[in-house]
Design a protein around this motif. Structure first.
Motif, PDB file in Angstrom:
ATOM      1  N   ASN A 197       0.828  -1.212   0.000  1.00 20.23           N
ATOM      2  CA  ASN A 197       0.000   0.000   0.000  1.00 20.23           C
ATOM      3  C   ASN A 197       0.859   1.257   0.000  1.00 20.23           C
ATOM      4  OD1 ASN A 197      -2.530  -1.248  -0.101  1.00 20.23           O
ATOM      5  ND2 ASN A 197      -2.562  -1.537   2.100  1.00 20.23           N
ATOM      6  N   ARG A 230      -5.142   5.921  -6.573  1.00 19.54           N
ATOM      7  CA  ARG A 230      -4.683   4.911  -5.606  1.00 19.54           C
ATOM      8  C   ARG A 230      -5.719   3.827  -5.321  1.00 19.54           C
ATOM      9  NH1 ARG A 230      -1.677   9.058  -1.482  1.00 19.54           N
ATOM     10  NH2 ARG A 230      -0.112   9.708  -3.009  1.00 19.54           N
ATOM     11  N   ILE A 248      -4.802  -0.067  -5.727  1.00 16.66           N
ATOM     12  CA  ILE A 248      -4.875  -0.995  -4.591  1.00 16.66           C
ATOM     13  C   ILE A 248      -5.868  -2.123  -4.890  1.00 16.66           C
ATOM     14  CG2 ILE A 248      -5.626  -1.206  -2.175  1.00 16.66           C
ATOM     15  CD1 ILE A 248      -4.265   1.515  -1.677  1.00 16.66           C
ATOM     16  N   ASN A 287      -4.746  -5.920  -4.818  1.00 20.31           N
ATOM     17  CA  ASN A 287      -5.425  -6.884  -3.940  1.00 20.31           C
ATOM     18  C   ASN A 287      -6.039  -8.031  -4.729  1.00 20.31           C
ATOM     19  OD1 ASN A 287      -4.896  -5.956  -1.348  1.00 20.31           O
ATOM     20  ND2 ASN A 287      -6.550  -4.468  -1.423  1.00 20.31           N
TER      21      ASN A 287
END
Length: 170
Positions: A78, A90, A94, A98
Motif C-alpha cells: 500500500n 490509488r 490498490i 489486492n
C-alpha cells in the motif's frame, strides 16, 4: 485437530498483531528495505515449514515467524502504491493489487501441489513440504527483482520530470 488449531491460531495471531507494527517499521526504514526484510523472513520461514518435523509446537513457532514476515506485505504494498500513484488513482491501483494477490493464491493452491507431486514424486521431500520450499524459493527469487528494480520516485533515474510531477499532482 488441536495441533492444527494451535498452529493456525498462533500464525493468525502473529500475522494480525505484526501487521500493525509492520507499518511503523516500513515507515521508519522505507518501502524498499521494509518489503525486502518482510520477504526474507516470509521466504526463509516458509521454506523452514518443510523441515519442521511432526512436533506441533515446532510448526507453531515456525508458522508464527512466517506470519511475522507475511505481515509486512500489505503495508509495504500500500505504501508503494502511495509513493507511485497520485491520490485520485490509488484506490484503483490498490484494488488491482489486492485482486492480484487473491488470483495468485488461487493459482498457487492448484499449481504448487501439482508441481511438487510431479517433480518430487520419488524424492525424499514430498507433497506439502515441497509446496513450502517452492513458494519460499519464489519469494527469494522475487526479492532479487525487487532490490534490483524498485526505487521510490524521488530516486528512480528512469522517471521523467513530467511523470514525477504527475504522481505528486495532488
Amino acid at each position: 485437530n488441536t495441533d492444527f488449531a494451535l498452529v493456525t491460531s498462533l500464525f493468525t495471531g502473529f500475522y494480525a498483531l505484526m501487521t500493525f507494527f509492520a507499518g511503523f517499521v516500513i515507515d521508519k526504514i522505507g518501502t524498499k528495505l521494509g518489503l525486502a526484510l518482510s520477504l526474507i523472513i516470509w521466504s526463509v520461514f516458509g521454506i523452514l515449514n518443510a523441515f519442521a518435523g511432526s512436533v506441533a509446537l515446532v510448526h507453531a513457532l515456525v508458522r508464527s515467524l512466517f506470519g511475522i514476515g507475511e505481515a509486512g506485505n500489505f503495508p509495504a504494498s500500500n505504501k508503494t502504491i502511495a509513493e507511485w500513484f497520485p491520490k485520485k488513482e490509488r484506490a484503483l491501483a490498490i484494488g488491482i493489487f489486492n485482486s492480484g494477490s487473491n488470483v495468485g493464491a488461487m493459482i498457487t493452491s492448484l499449481a504448487v501441489p501439482a508441481i511438487a507431486y510431479s517433480v518430487w514424486f520419488n524424492g525424499a521431500i514430498k507433497g506439502w513440504q515441497m509446496a513450502f520450499i517452492i513458494t519460499g524459493s519464489i519469494g527469494l527469487l522475487w526479492l532479487i527483482f525487487w532490490i534490483w528494480l524498485y526505487e521510490t520516485p524521488a530516486k528512480q533515474k528512469r522517471l521523467s520530470k513530467a511523470e514525477y510531477e504527475y504522481i505528486h499532482i495532488d
